[in-house]
Design a protein around this motif. Structure first.
Motif, PDB file in Angstrom:
ATOM      1  N   ARG A 185      -1.057  23.964  53.832  1.00  0.00           N
ATOM      2  CA  ARG A 185      -0.056  23.873  52.756  1.00  0.00           C
ATOM      3  C   ARG A 185       1.325  24.284  53.255  1.00  0.00           C
ATOM      4  NH1 ARG A 185       1.623  27.750  49.108  1.00  0.00           N
ATOM      5  NH2 ARG A 185       2.581  26.931  47.201  1.00  0.00           N
ATOM      6  N   GLY A 189       2.875  21.106  52.225  1.00  0.00           N
ATOM      7  CA  GLY A 189       3.264  21.290  50.827  1.00  0.00           C
ATOM      8  C   GLY A 189       2.046  21.341  49.926  1.00  0.00           C
ATOM      9  N   ASP A 190       2.286  21.343  48.622  1.00  0.00           N
ATOM     10  CA  ASP A 190       1.203  21.503  47.644  1.00  0.00           C
ATOM     11  C   ASP A 190       0.217  20.334  47.685  1.00  0.00           C
ATOM     12  OD1 ASP A 190       2.024  23.942  46.542  1.00  0.00           O
ATOM     13  OD2 ASP A 190       3.474  22.945  45.235  1.00  0.00           O
ATOM     14  N   PHE A 191      -1.035  20.676  47.425  1.00  0.00           N
ATOM     15  CA  PHE A 191      -2.076  19.653  47.381  1.00  0.00           C
ATOM     16  C   PHE A 191      -2.359  19.278  45.930  1.00  0.00           C
ATOM     17  CE2 PHE A 191      -3.005  21.996  51.353  1.00  0.00           C
ATOM     18  CZ  PHE A 191      -2.725  20.950  52.236  1.00  0.00           C
ATOM     19  N   THR A 192      -2.284  17.992  45.655  1.00  0.00           N
ATOM     20  CA  THR A 192      -2.499  17.499  44.300  1.00  0.00           C
ATOM     21  C   THR A 192      -3.896  16.924  44.105  1.00  0.00           C
ATOM     22  OG1 THR A 192      -1.532  15.368  44.927  1.00  0.00           O
ATOM     23  CG2 THR A 192      -0.047  17.010  43.963  1.00  0.00           C
ATOM     24  N   ARG A 216      -5.126  16.420  49.695  1.00  0.00           N
ATOM     25  CA  ARG A 216      -4.034  15.436  49.772  1.00  0.00           C
ATOM     26  C   ARG A 216      -2.837  15.878  48.937  1.00  0.00           C
ATOM     27  NH1 ARG A 216      -6.866   9.610  48.940  1.00  0.00           N
ATOM     28  NH2 ARG A 216      -8.707  10.761  48.263  1.00  0.00           N
ATOM     29  N   THR A 217      -1.660  15.613  49.462  1.00  0.00           N
ATOM     30  CA  THR A 217      -0.419  15.906  48.750  1.00  0.00           C
ATOM     31  C   THR A 217      -0.050  14.727  47.858  1.00  0.00           C
ATOM     32  OG1 THR A 217       1.051  14.931  50.415  1.00  0.00           O
ATOM     33  CG2 THR A 217       0.351  17.232  50.757  1.00  0.00           C
TER      34      THR A 217
END
Length: 325
Positions: A185, A189-192, A216-217
């Motif tokens: 992360r 970045g954030d994982f959606t 996955r982002t």
């Protein structure tokens, strides 16, 4: 600053050494096992020891608390320290559940103190170099990460506290897994979207000994991760892929092998890449670097290191995987 250390096991001892090297003072060493607390206190001139963590975290003349307990005590001790107006360095995962860490976050916001989470792997030199290269756009846009982290346990591992879900909150996923999740992360970045599963393959215990994650982002970047305590030869491996190159990080020192990072720069003609390798055969100074960020955060009032929000993001992934049948 004057510190209280709650939890005088291996991690507490490492953090105490880092504090001493940085010129801080260990005011109190606290552990349920009095002999262990006393042993740590003896290594620090002027330090006292106690088995009463609740009274200790509110001790006068103390600015900060290190929380290096087993997982079930991380949130309660941190909250008590926050309510006493202390800054806190709490070991990962900072709580066993998202609900627990939400309580810590709420208290920290009310008190206005600094709380940093011990994701020390961010501070390993190969990971620091990787971040520097990614920030400089040396790899171009990042595409995906492949990471593996594991150890082989030891005789009686299934009887240790990590194998008790009421104490640990889970198995290998919440233990070493949160490190890999946090690192992935940190880069992507954030994982959606969170997919994967946790499984017990070898150890006779009610928690997982392996976990497999596909994260996955929003931009569809992927982190493909595995953590294991059936990794019979200790292993840390993280590969970061971009459109213009790749980073290959191996080892963490000690039983995980010499820490190294290879940078493979793709050339316009493709074919074999231009390769640069850095090796870090020295000792692990991640604890000192982590503490430097903690110091600067307290002084400036701005968080520089891993936050409770980072820990919550990792725990959200952990809970999603544990909820997967």
């Amino acid at each position: 600053m004057n510190f209280v250390i709650v939890g005088c096991g291996l991690i507490g001892q490492k953090r105490a050494k880092a504090l001493q090297a940085a010129g801080h003072s260990v005011h109190l060493a606290v552990d349920f096992i009095a002999d262990r607390a006393e042993a740590l206190a003896r290594q620090h001139p002027g330090a006292s020891y106690s088995t009463d963590w609740l009274r200790s975290v509110s001790a006068p003349g103390v600015e900060a608390v290190v929380v290096a307990t087993t997982n079930e005590w991380l949130a309660p001790v941190t909250i008590a320290a926050i309510r006493s107006g202390k800054h806190v360095m709490v070991e990962k995962p900072a709580a066993r559940t998202v609900k627990e860490i939400d309580g810590v976050i709420a208290e920290a916001h009310k008190a206005g103190v600094h709380v940093q989470v011990g994701f020390n792997h961010r501070y390993h030199p190969a990971l620091q170099m990787a971040r520097k290269l990614c920030d400089s756009a040396a790899l171009g846009p990042l595409l995906f990460i492949r990471g593996r982290y594991g150890h082989g346990g030891r005789l009686g591992y299934e009887k240790e506290w990590r194998a008790n879900p009421e104490i640990s909150g889970g198995g290998e996923l919440i233990d070493q897994g949160v490190h890999l999740i946090d690192l992935a992360r940190w880069f992507l970045g954030d994982f959606t979207r969170v997919d994967g599963h946790a499984k017990t393959y070898f150890w006779d215990m009610p928690v997982d000994d392996n976990a497999f994650l596909n994260l996955r982002t929003a931009a569809d970047q992927t982190a493909w991760l595995q953590v294991s305590c059936t990794e019979w030869k200790n292993l840390f491996s993280m590969e970061i892929y971009g459109r213009d190159g790749k980073l290959d990080i191996q080892g963490l020192g000690g039983s995980y092998g010499v820490e190294r990072i290879a940078y493979y720069k793709m050339l316009p003609r493709m074919g074999p890449p231009e390769t640069t390798i850095w090796e870090y055969p020295g000792g692990d100074n991640s604890w000192q670097l982590e503490l430097t960020d903690f110091d600067e955060s307290v002084r400036s009032g701005t968080s520089r290191g891993p936050t409770l929000a980072d820990a919550k993001a990792a725990l959200q992934v952990v809970e999603t995987i544990y909820e997967t049948v």
